[in-house]
Design an enzyme around this catalytic site. Structure first.
Site, mmCIF file in Angstrom:
data_model
loop_
_atom_site.group_PDB
_atom_site.id
_atom_site.type_symbol
_atom_site.label_atom_id
_atom_site.label_comp_id
_atom_site.label_asym_id
_atom_site.label_seq_id
_atom_site.Cartn_x
_atom_site.Cartn_y
_atom_site.Cartn_z
ATOM 1 N N ASN A 12 0.863 -1.185 0.000
ATOM 2 C CA ASN A 12 0.000 0.000 0.000
ATOM 3 C C ASN A 12 0.896 1.231 0.000
ATOM 4 O OD1 ASN A 12 -1.908 1.991 0.364
ATOM 5 N ND2 ASN A 12 -2.325 1.478 2.508
ATOM 6 N N LYS A 14 0.063 4.283 -0.315
ATOM 7 C CA LYS A 14 -0.597 5.473 0.244
ATOM 8 C C LYS A 14 -0.373 6.662 -0.709
ATOM 9 C CE LYS A 14 -0.294 3.446 4.805
ATOM 10 N NZ LYS A 14 -0.166 3.652 6.261
ATOM 11 N N HIS A 104 -9.575 1.031 5.369
ATOM 12 C CA HIS A 104 -8.296 1.287 6.028
ATOM 13 C C HIS A 104 -8.501 2.261 7.180
ATOM 14 C CE1 HIS A 104 -4.140 2.586 6.644
ATOM 15 N NE2 HIS A 104 -3.774 1.496 5.985
ATOM 16 N N GLU A 106 -6.960 4.751 8.116
ATOM 17 C CA GLU A 106 -6.824 6.171 7.760
ATOM 18 C C GLU A 106 -8.105 6.700 7.130
ATOM 19 O OE1 GLU A 106 -2.055 5.513 7.088
ATOM 20 O OE2 GLU A 106 -3.363 5.768 5.344
ATOM 21 N N GLU A 174 -5.059 -4.937 10.733
ATOM 22 C CA GLU A 174 -4.068 -3.890 10.951
ATOM 23 C C GLU A 174 -4.339 -3.198 12.280
ATOM 24 O OE1 GLU A 174 -2.125 -2.287 7.044
ATOM 25 O OE2 GLU A 174 -4.041 -1.313 7.376
ATOM 26 N N GLY A 180 2.749 2.328 11.337
ATOM 27 C CA GLY A 180 3.699 3.430 11.291
ATOM 28 C C GLY A 180 4.423 3.703 12.594
ATOM 29 N N SER A 220 3.607 -1.987 10.600
ATOM 30 C CA SER A 220 5.057 -2.015 10.824
ATOM 31 C C SER A 220 5.685 -3.339 10.393
ATOM 32 C CB SER A 220 5.391 -1.703 12.296
ATOM 33 O OG SER A 220 4.996 -0.384 12.633
#
Length: 262
Positions: A12, A14, A104, A106, A174, A180, A220
Site C-alpha cells: 500500500n 498510500k 483502512h 486512515e 491492521e 507506522g 510495521s
C-alpha cells in the site's frame, strides 16, 4: 488449510510516488526479484498505487508481462453520478484492477468512514469483480477497553453483511496502534486475532469460505519480522506500508520463503 492458500504480499503506497516514479519502482522491483531468482507463483505480489498512477502501472504490467496484481487504495460506493472526486469500481475494473483496499484505518479516521460505508464499498467492489481487501483493526484505546479481537471482529461482521458465500475477499488485520509506529504486533498477537477473524468469516459465509479466505497482517511489517508472522497458521500474507516503498525491503518481504521454513 494454510497450505492451500497462496500467500499475498500487498504494498500500500498510500499518497506516495507519482506515475513516473511508480513505473520506475515496479520495473526495479521486477528486476530485483528476477535477479534473486524469486519463484513466481509461490507468492502473489500486489501493488496499490495512488489513482493517478494506476493507468501507467497497468500499461507496464501488461507490456512487460510482469506477474504483479494491481490494486486501488479506495473506491466509491456509487457507480457514477455527481460525486466529485470519487472513483467508481466500474472505472477501476476497466483498468484491470484486481484488488481494492476498503476500510483502512486512515479512511475510517480521516474521512469518518463508518462500518456502513465500508459495507457499501465492499458490495460495490464485488459488483464490479474486484476483490475487496477489508481492513479491520483496533486502536490502543480499543485494545485496553475491549481486548484485541472484539473491535476488528465487529468491523468484519459489519463489512460482510450481505456478502454471498462464494465471494472472493481478503481480510487485513491492521492494529491501528502498530501502523507506522515501528512497533509491530507479535506473531502470536497477530495469530490470535486472525484466528478469530477466520471464525467470523466462517460464521458469515461458511466453512469453505473461511478455509479459502486469505487473512493478512499489517502494521510495521518489515523484512526482519515477516518470517515470524508467516509461520502462523492463520496469517496468509501482509499488507505492507512504508517498507513497500523501498525496493530492496519490499523484495525481501516478498521473498520470505527463502529465509524461513514456511
Amino acid at each position: 488449510m494454510k497450505t492451500t492458500r497462496i500467500p499475498l504480499i500487498a504494498g500500500n503506497w498510500k499518497m506516495n510516488l507519482d506515475h513516473l516514479q511508480a513505473v520506475a519502482f515496479v520495473q526495479k522491483l521486477h528486476w530485483t526479484l528476477k535477479d534473486a531468482k524469486h519463484e513466481e507463483g509461490s507468492v502473489e505480489v500486489a501493488v496499490f498505487p495512488p489513482f493517478t498512477d494506476i493507468r501507467s502501472v497497468q500499461t507496464l504490467i501488461d507490456a512487460d508481462k510482469i506477474p504483479f496484481a494491481l490494486g486501488a487504495q479506495d473506491l466509491s460506493a456509487h457507480d457514477s453520478g455527481a460525486y466529485t472526486g470519487e472513483v467508481s469500481g466500474a472505472f477501476l475494473s476497466k483498468l484491470d484492477v484486481g484488488y481494492v483496499i476498503i476500510g483502512h484505518s486512515e479512511r475510517r479516521e480521516y474521512h469518518a468512514e463508518t462500518d456502513e460505508v465500508v459495507a457499501s464499498k465492499v458490495s460495490a467492489a464485488l459488483k464490479h469483480g474486484i476483490v475487496p481487501v477489508i481492513c479491520v483493526g483496533e486502536t490502543a484505546e480499543d485494545l485496553e477497553k475491549h481486548g484485541a479481537s472484539a473491535v476488528p471482529a465487529g468491523q468484519l461482521e459489519a463489512a460482510l453483511d450481505g456478502v454471498s458465500a462464494d465471494a472472493d475477499i481478503v481480510v487485513a488485520y491492521e492494529p491501528v496502534w502498530a501502523i507506522g509506529s515501528g512497533q509491530a504486533a507479535t506473531p502470536q498477537q497477530a495469530q490470535d486475532v486472525c484466528a478469530v477473524l477466520r471464525e467470523v468469516v466462517a460464521k458469515a459465509l461458511g466453512a469453505d469460505a473461511a478455509a479459502r479466505t486469505r487473512i493478512l497482517y499489517g502494521g510495521s511489517v518489515k523484512a526482519a519480522n515477516i518470517a515470524g508472522f508467516m509461520r502462523e497458521p492463520d496469517v496468509d500474507g501482509a499488507l505492507v506500508g512504508g517498507a513497500s516503498l523501498v525496493v530492496d525491503d519490499f523484495a525481501a518481504i516478498i521473498r520470505f520463503q527463502k529465509h524461513v521454513g514456511v
